[in-house]
Design a protein around this motif. Structure first.
Motif, PDB file in Angstrom:
ATOM      1  N   LEU A   1       0.820  -1.231   0.000  1.00 21.76           N
ATOM      2  CA  LEU A   1       0.000   0.000   0.000  1.00 21.76           C
ATOM      3  C   LEU A   1       0.846   1.272   0.000  1.00 21.76           C
ATOM      4  N   TYR A   2       2.071   1.187   0.568  1.00 17.02           N
ATOM      5  CA  TYR A   2       2.829   2.447   0.675  1.00 17.02           C
ATOM      6  C   TYR A   2       4.111   2.486  -0.154  1.00 17.02           C
ATOM      7  N   ILE A   3       4.435   1.339  -0.782  1.00 15.22           N
ATOM      8  CA  ILE A   3       5.727   1.267  -1.474  1.00 15.22           C
ATOM      9  C   ILE A   3       5.887   2.359  -2.547  1.00 15.22           C
ATOM     10  N   GLU A   4       4.750   2.685  -3.185  1.00 17.17           N
ATOM     11  CA  GLU A   4       4.879   3.685  -4.259  1.00 17.17           C
ATOM     12  C   GLU A   4       4.607   5.101  -3.770  1.00 17.17           C
ATOM     13  N   LYS A   5       4.410   5.251  -2.464  1.00 17.19           N
ATOM     14  CA  LYS A   5       4.154   6.595  -1.932  1.00 17.19           C
ATOM     15  C   LYS A   5       5.395   7.101  -1.227  1.00 17.19           C
ATOM     16  N   ASP A   6       5.477   8.410  -1.117  1.00 16.33           N
ATOM     17  CA  ASP A   6       6.618   9.008  -0.443  1.00 16.33           C
ATOM     18  C   ASP A   6       6.258   9.164   1.047  1.00 16.33           C
ATOM     19  N   ILE A   7       6.303   8.010   1.751  1.00 15.77           N
ATOM     20  CA  ILE A   7       5.883   8.029   3.157  1.00 15.77           C
ATOM     21  C   ILE A   7       7.015   7.556   4.063  1.00 15.77           C
ATOM     22  N   LYS A   8       7.245   8.332   5.123  1.00 15.31           N
ATOM     23  CA  LYS A   8       8.278   7.940   6.097  1.00 15.31           C
ATOM     24  C   LYS A   8       7.591   7.410   7.358  1.00 15.31           C
ATOM     25  N   TRP A   9       8.244   6.469   8.000  1.00 18.93           N
ATOM     26  CA  TRP A   9       7.685   5.878   9.228  1.00 18.93           C
ATOM     27  C   TRP A   9       8.462   6.353  10.435  1.00 18.93           C
ATOM     28  N   GLU A  10       7.749   6.549  11.524  1.00 14.68           N
ATOM     29  CA  GLU A  10       8.452   6.861  12.764  1.00 14.68           C
ATOM     30  C   GLU A  10       7.772   6.117  13.917  1.00 14.68           C
ATOM     31  N   LEU A  11       8.570   5.419  14.701  1.00  9.20           N
ATOM     32  CA  LEU A  11       8.022   4.726  15.872  1.00  9.20           C
ATOM     33  C   LEU A  11       8.514   5.452  17.114  1.00  9.20           C
TER      34      LEU A  11
END
Ligand code: ADP
Length: 274
Positions: A125-135
């Protein structure tokens, strides 16, 4: 005076009997509804799984290569079948909770592992989006107590919504351990929700009426189910949002859930000794 008391008692008894019959009827019809939905959903899911299975084989080219048009149609069949399966499963889950038939299996959960697992299943779902993750706020090995499958579903629903409704930016998963509960927040920098739509967000089959939402997959049952799954475990869920800025969903689970588990195992071991 005595006669009046007798009459009143008789009236009260009749009223209680009527109410008992009424409750009996409600219980029977609710049980019928759940059984009906369970049977229906099984009957619908079996052929649907066959359709999805064969469709996947066709997509993978097991029976030969497909031309562009065939491939397009077969992908449409796959999308629609998965959509239908998702809808049937969610309706059944909701009806089980509503009729009090959903049970909890509380266990110790390694939170870090579970979050990693969910994020990796969501990769398509997110591979093609410019999304960063933060935990944020997670210790190296953070443990909580909850029903694993239901907790995973809550996290999956909230994170997949965060991805779905964010074009680019950041998704933050934040954990906090309080004295009496564990607190979880899923923050995104997505499309946000207008205050006018706040009322419908947790309602069954409701989605915000906007071009972006209508183009995104979904049926408006994800949050309705998520809320029930949180409440079932004794927690609460809420959100805050600003249009075009982003949304934060926050939920908590009471730590007493762990004590309930401990009490249950005490009762179990006591019963085993008898
Ligand atoms: P679905 O995702 O199937 O549309 P949900 O019940 O999960 O249904 O969500 C209901 C509606 O709430 C969505 O259709 C969307 O309009 C809104 N919504 C949910 N999560 C978010 C989010 N993170 N950002 C913006 N809108 C959201």
């Amino acid at each position: 005076m005595e006669r009046e008391v007798k009459n009143r008692t008789k009236d009260l008894k009749e009223l209680l009997e009527k109410q008992r019959l009424y409750l009996d009827q409600i219980e029977k019809s609710s049980r019928f509804k759940t059984e009906f939905l369970a049977t229906m959903s099984h009957e619908l899911r079996t052929p649907l799984n066959a359709i999805i299975g064969f469709t996947d084989l066709l997509i993978e080219g097991v029976f030969g290569e497909l031309n562009k048009e065939q491939s397009e149609y077969i992908n449409d069949i796959d999308d629609s079948s998965n959509h239908l399966l998702d809808m049937i499963t969610r309706i059944l889950d909701i009806s089980k909770i509503e009729s009090g038939q959903a049970t909890l299996k509380i266990e110790e959960i390694q939170l870090n592992n579970l979050i990693d697992q969910v994020i990796s299943t969501l990769k398509p779902l997110y591979i093609e989006k410019d999304i960063k993750w933060e935990l944020v706020g997670l210790k190296k090995a953070q443990f909580i107590f909850a029903d694993r499958i239901k907790f995973k579903q809550i996290i999956y629903n909230l994170l997949s919504n965060a991805i779905k409704f964010t074009k680019k930016g950041k998704i933050i998963f934040e954990f906090k351990e309080n004295k009496y509960d564990w607190e979880f927040a899923i923050k995104d920098t997505g499309i946000g929700i207008s205050e006018n739509d706040f009322d419908i967000i947790f309602k069954d089959f409701k989605r915000v009426k906007s071009e972006y939402v209508e183009a995104a997959q979904g049926i408006g049952l994800g949050l309705a189910l998520t809320k029930r799954l949180v409440n079932l475990q004794g927690g609460d869920i809420s959100f805050s949002s600003k249009l075009k800025k982003g949304t934060t969903f926050t939920f908590n689970l009471p730590k007493t859930i762990k004590e309930k588990l401990a009490n249950l195992s005490k009762i179990e071991s006591f019963l085993n000794k008898l």
